[in-house]
Design a protein around this motif. Structure first.
Motif, PDB file in Angstrom:
ATOM      1  N   GLY A  36     -33.428 -13.225  -1.134  1.00 12.59           N
ATOM      2  CA  GLY A  36     -32.930 -13.582   0.186  1.00 12.59           C
ATOM      3  C   GLY A  36     -32.727 -15.070   0.398  1.00 12.59           C
ATOM      4  N   ASP A  57     -34.704 -10.562   4.694  1.00 11.70           N
ATOM      5  CA  ASP A  57     -35.042  -9.574   3.659  1.00 11.70           C
ATOM      6  C   ASP A  57     -34.194  -9.843   2.418  1.00 11.70           C
ATOM      7  OD1 ASP A  57     -36.314  -7.410   2.503  1.00 11.70           O
ATOM      8  OD2 ASP A  57     -35.594  -5.932   3.948  1.00 11.70           O
ATOM      9  N   SER A  58     -34.366  -9.013   1.411  1.00 13.08           N
ATOM     10  CA  SER A  58     -33.642  -9.214   0.154  1.00 13.08           C
ATOM     11  C   SER A  58     -32.164  -8.844   0.288  1.00 13.08           C
ATOM     12  CB  SER A  58     -34.295  -8.397  -0.961  1.00 13.08           C
ATOM     13  OG  SER A  58     -34.334  -7.041  -0.608  1.00 13.08           O
ATOM     14  N   LYS A  81     -26.674  -6.652   2.124  1.00 19.28           N
ATOM     15  CA  LYS A  81     -28.131  -6.454   2.174  1.00 19.28           C
ATOM     16  C   LYS A  81     -28.555  -5.533   1.038  1.00 19.28           C
ATOM     17  CE  LYS A  81     -28.421  -6.783   7.220  1.00 19.28           C
ATOM     18  NZ  LYS A  81     -28.747  -6.049   8.451  1.00 19.28           N
ATOM     19  N   TRP A  87     -31.892  -6.051  10.644  1.00 22.05           N
ATOM     20  CA  TRP A  87     -32.910  -7.092  10.622  1.00 22.05           C
ATOM     21  C   TRP A  87     -33.246  -7.501  12.052  1.00 22.05           C
ATOM     22  CZ3 TRP A  87     -30.661 -10.909   6.422  1.00 22.05           C
ATOM     23  CH2 TRP A  87     -30.683 -10.275   5.175  1.00 22.05           C
ATOM     24  N   LYS A  92     -36.703 -15.230   7.680  1.00 19.45           N
ATOM     25  CA  LYS A  92     -38.088 -14.765   7.613  1.00 19.45           C
ATOM     26  C   LYS A  92     -38.934 -15.491   8.649  1.00 19.45           C
ATOM     27  CE  LYS A  92     -38.729 -13.066   3.088  1.00 19.45           C
ATOM     28  NZ  LYS A  92     -39.021 -12.446   2.108  1.00 19.45           N
TER      29      LYS A  92
END
Length: 149
Positions: A36, A57-58, A81, A87, A92
């Motif tokens: 990410g 997120d990743s 994504k 999200w 983050k």
């Protein structure tokens, strides 16, 4: 010392859209990492712009599903994504970043996504990379296109 450009963001369950405001950008370098990390750098009018974001997120790795469109006023990125989900936020970190704002022109709520999923084109509705202040204005290149030149 490099500056941080304004970044607008929006999302769908499968993608994140980033619009980076750097007029007349040259030497644009965008890197994405599966965990990410999104990195950007460019030069405009002799000034350096760069930033790195740790996304919520990743994401799928660079090259496979990241698409970029460099326009005269901004750079638009579509980032796939890793998991299809919404999200809570872009990053983050819960810290506020004054240069990151919601792109209300591309924003779509979860319950509206199925209504707007008519096309799978990443840049639908963003063909014109000009700012909203230019609504209704035609530029010389646009007029030449209309005339068929």
């Amino acid at each position: 010392m490099s500056r941080q450009p304004e970044v607008l963001w929006a999302q769908r369950s499968e993608k994140v859209y980033l619009t980076i405001s750097v007029p007349d950008a040259e030497d644009v370098v965008i890197k994405t990492e599966p965990q990410g990390i999104f990195s950007f750098s460019a030069v405009a009018h002799g000034e350096s712009f760069s930033f790195t974001l740790e996304l919520f997120d990743s994401i799928l790795p660079e090259g496979s599903k990241t698409k970029t469109k460099v326009g005269s006023r901004n750079i638009i990125c579509s980032i796939q994504k890793d998991k299809k989900c919404w999200w809570k936020r872009l990053l983050k970190s819960e810290a506020k970043h004054p240069y990151i704002k919601v792109d209300w022109n591309k924003w779509c709520d979860e319950d509206e996504e199925s209504e707007n999923s008519g096309s799978d084109d990443d840049f639908d509705g963003v063909e014109n990379d000009e700012n909203d202040a230019d609504d209704g204005m035609l530029y010389l290149p646009d007029l030449e296109k209309l005339r068929g030149k």
